[in-house]
Design an enzyme around this catalytic site. Structure first.
Site, mmCIF file in Angstrom:
data_model
loop_
_atom_site.group_PDB
_atom_site.id
_atom_site.type_symbol
_atom_site.label_atom_id
_atom_site.label_comp_id
_atom_site.label_asym_id
_atom_site.label_seq_id
_atom_site.Cartn_x
_atom_site.Cartn_y
_atom_site.Cartn_z
ATOM 1 C CD GLU A 115 -2.850 -1.415 0.228
ATOM 2 O OE1 GLU A 115 -2.893 -0.591 -0.711
ATOM 3 O OE2 GLU A 115 -3.584 -2.427 0.275
ATOM 4 C CG HIS A 139 -4.386 -0.120 5.755
ATOM 5 N ND1 HIS A 139 -5.751 0.004 5.617
ATOM 6 C CD2 HIS A 139 -4.075 -1.351 5.254
ATOM 7 C CE1 HIS A 139 -6.239 -1.089 5.051
ATOM 8 N NE2 HIS A 139 -5.246 -1.927 4.821
ATOM 9 C CG HIS A 141 -7.123 -5.433 7.709
ATOM 10 N ND1 HIS A 141 -6.497 -6.530 7.171
ATOM 11 C CD2 HIS A 141 -6.870 -4.420 6.840
ATOM 12 C CE1 HIS A 141 -5.900 -6.219 6.036
ATOM 13 N NE2 HIS A 141 -6.097 -4.932 5.814
ATOM 14 C CD GLU A 169 -15.147 13.134 24.861
ATOM 15 O OE1 GLU A 169 -13.925 13.038 24.755
ATOM 16 O OE2 GLU A 169 -15.729 14.074 25.425
ATOM 17 C CG HIS A 210 -9.179 -3.682 2.596
ATOM 18 N ND1 HIS A 210 -8.463 -3.897 1.443
ATOM 19 C CD2 HIS A 210 -8.250 -3.633 3.594
ATOM 20 C CE1 HIS A 210 -7.177 -4.013 1.741
ATOM 21 N NE2 HIS A 210 -7.020 -3.853 3.033
HETATM 22 P P1 13P Z 1 1.183 -5.474 3.146
HETATM 23 O O1 13P Z 1 1.630 -6.720 3.881
HETATM 24 O O2 13P Z 1 1.764 -5.411 1.752
HETATM 25 O O3 13P Z 1 1.461 -4.229 3.961
HETATM 26 O O4 13P Z 1 -0.386 -5.580 2.922
HETATM 27 C C1 13P Z 1 -1.272 -5.694 3.997
HETATM 28 C C2 13P Z 1 -2.582 -5.027 3.757
HETATM 29 O O5 13P Z 1 -3.298 -4.770 4.685
HETATM 30 C C3 13P Z 1 -2.971 -4.720 2.359
HETATM 31 O O6 13P Z 1 -4.079 -3.881 2.328
HETATM 32 ZN ZN ZN Z 2 -5.278 -3.934 4.177
#
Ligand code: 13P
Ligand code: ZN
Length: 274
Positions: A115, A139, A141, A169, A210
């Site tokens: 990413e 980023h 999940h 909040e 995602h």
């Molecule tokens: P990477 O291991 O390449 O950082 O990818 C993980 C991910 O969350 C892709 O969206």
């Molecule tokens: Zn991801």
């Protein structure tokens, strides 16, 4: 100074541990980057040994010459503080903003996160709109936020308003709101372009089915932002699991009162009547 002793590297590793402990980083899920200050670069200069230039996969001219700390592709957040030299790297961006080279880390080979285009395009936008203050792109999940992308309309308005309502909040922590990217193939320039467009106005972008991207000035603020949004999403998941209709909630006028007392500006487009 040794890279691993520098305070900004310690902060980076602690944030990765915190995210792992929250359960947001199954396997290699998620990635983290930090735009280094000139003094950070100077501090660790003698440990930087540039490798060959490689293509970023997009153009980030306003990041020419900048250095970043960034997690490696396929690397696990649970290993970041245990095997730091194997898990992340320091990269330098060239004078056109088209290529990068690894200057430290990833000692067993590999490359920065897949990413990287999203991270760098978000950094480029945020550097400009924050007047250079934002330095962290994160980023992850987180499960509750992802779950909501199956049941809420995939609009900035729906996500912002529903998540604001779940904790008083929230509008103070993310007054600008939240952007939503529809499902797209991850890891490339196209999703990076769509995400960085949202970063012009928001500090949070949700990728449907995602995960989430957050931007902030430092590790505490950026982690805290992700944590706040995900906590709010967890409350909404609980509420929706009990009932489809809320008996009572925070109303648009209540948000206006909050905005006045907490001195934040809440865009009227999120204060619609339902
Ligand atoms: P990477 O291991 O390449 O950082 O990818 C993980 C991910 O969350 C892709 O969206
Ligand atoms: Zn991801």
């Amino acid at each position: 100074m040794r890279v691993l002793e520098a305070e900004f590297v310690q902060g980076f590793m602690r944030m990765a541990d915190d995210g792992w402990q929250q359960g947001w980083h199954e396997r290699n899920g998620g990635n983290l980057s930090y735009r280094m200050k000139a003094e950070d670069v100077a501090q660790v200069k003698e440990e930087l040994h540039p490798a060959e230039w490689r293509e970023i996969g997009t153009n980030v001219p306003d990041l020419a010459g900048e250095y970043f700390l960034v997690t490696g592709s396929g690397k696990y957040f649970r290993n970041v503080s245990i095997k730091p030299e194997d898990s992340f790297c320091i990269i330098e961006v060239d004078d056109k903003g088209e290529n990068y080279r690894i200057c430290w880390g990833l000692v067993n080979g590999g490359r920065p996160t897949s990413e990287l285009p999203s991270h760098l395009m978000n950094h480029e936008v945020k550097k400009r709109v924050s007047g250079g203050k934002h330095r962290v792109i994160y980023h992850a999940h987180p499960a509750n936020t992802i779950a909501l992308t199956f049941v809420l309309p995939l609009t900035d308005e729906a996500f912002t308003r529903e998540l604001w309502e779940m904790a008083t909040e929230c509008p103070v922590v993310f007054p600008g709101g939240i952007g939503v990217v529809p499902w797209m193939v991850p890891g490339g320039r196209e999703i990076a372009v769509e995400t960085s467009k949202l970063m012009e106005q928001y500090d949070v972008a949700i990728w449907a089915h995602h995960g989430m991207f957050c931007s902030g000035e430092d590790f505490d603020l950026t982690f805290g932002l992700m944590h706040t949004v995900e906590k709010s999403a967890e409350i909404l998941v609980k509420v929706l699991s009990m009932t489809q209709t809320k008996r009572q909630t925070i109303t648009p006028d209540m948000f206006r009162d909050l905005a006045r007392d907490f001195k934040v500006t809440l865009p009227e487009k999120f204060l619609f009547e339902k």
